[in-house]
Design an enzyme around this catalytic site. Structure first.
Site, PDB file in Angstrom:
ATOM      1  N   CYS A 112       0.842  -1.203   0.000  1.00 16.91           N
ATOM      2  CA  CYS A 112       0.000   0.000   0.000  1.00 16.91           C
ATOM      3  C   CYS A 112       0.878   1.253   0.000  1.00 16.91           C
ATOM      4  O   CYS A 112       1.586   1.520   0.969  1.00 16.91           O
ATOM      5  CB  CYS A 112      -0.919  -0.028   1.218  1.00 16.91           C
ATOM      6  SG  CYS A 112      -1.858   1.479   1.463  1.00 16.91           S
TER       7      CYS A 112
ATOM      8  N   CYS B 288       0.163   3.690   2.810  1.00 13.12           N
ATOM      9  CA  CYS B 288       0.624   3.154   4.098  1.00 13.12           C
ATOM     10  C   CYS B 288       2.125   3.350   4.266  1.00 13.12           C
ATOM     11  O   CYS B 288       2.596   3.741   5.340  1.00 13.12           O
ATOM     12  CB  CYS B 288       0.314   1.664   4.195  1.00 13.12           C
ATOM     13  SG  CYS B 288      -1.416   1.242   4.014  1.00 13.12           S
TER      14      CYS B 288
END
Length: 185
Positions: free
Chosen positions: A106, A109
């Site tokens: 991600c 993230c």
């Protein structure tokens, strides 16, 4: 040694102004200030012409803040039992914890994690930061979190109190997390 900072010119300006103020308030009662000559600062205090390099001023500014960490690495949560132990320990200490639900693939993230580690340094003794990599833990733990990524949850007294879903810009997420922490710390 070279010192890199995102806003080194701001840091340099602040140190320069601080030094000017200190020199203005010197005990001799007379105003003295460093004069610039070709990339160096010349200190005319006490009549000894001492060259001060610009990098020396920048480095001096960094050394004064070393008493506090600038980042604190978040601790991983590996499974449901580990989460239960962390929640129990935090409940006994009456201390909130923040859990970052993330994945290695991600992009948001990955970008958010270092910013959270800097935030963890601000609240070093008041709250503990953890992360869960959803690809490395059992699905039972992911279902227990009931999340979409990236999600940041604040837990206190063994239950989730508040969460921020971090699908927008990192600085906005960090501001929201900071506000959330201040409610429970």
């Amino acid at each position: 040694m070279s010192v890199l900072a995102a806003n080194s010119h701001i840091l340099y300006r602040e140190v320069y102004h601080r030094d000017q103020q200190q020199q203005f308030l010197s005990s001799s009662g007379s105003f003295s200030y460093p004069q610039r000559s070709s990339g160096h600062w010349v200190d005319r205090r006490n009549r000894d012409c001492k060259n001060i390099l610009r990098r020396d001023i920048r480095v001096d500014a960094f050394w004064s803040d070393l008493s506090r960490p600038t980042t604190v690495e978040m601790e991983p949560i590996n499974d449901c039992d580990h989460l239960d132990q962390i929640l129990l320990h935090a409940k006994q200490l009456s201390q909130p914890i923040l859990i970052d639900w993330m994945a290695a693939w991600c992009r948001k993230c990955i970008y958010l994690k270092p910013k959270l580690e800097k935030l963890a340094a601000e609240y070093d003794t008041k709250i503990t930061f953890y992360y869960v990599d959803v690809n490395k833990v059992p699905q039972a733990l992911v279902k227990r979190g009931n999340i979409s990524m990236p999600t940041l949850q604040l837990w206190k007294d063994g239950e989730m109190k508040e969460e921020v879903i971090g699908g927008h810009k990192a600085w906005l997420v960090v501001d929201e997390v900071r506000e959330m922490i201040q409610k429970y710390v």
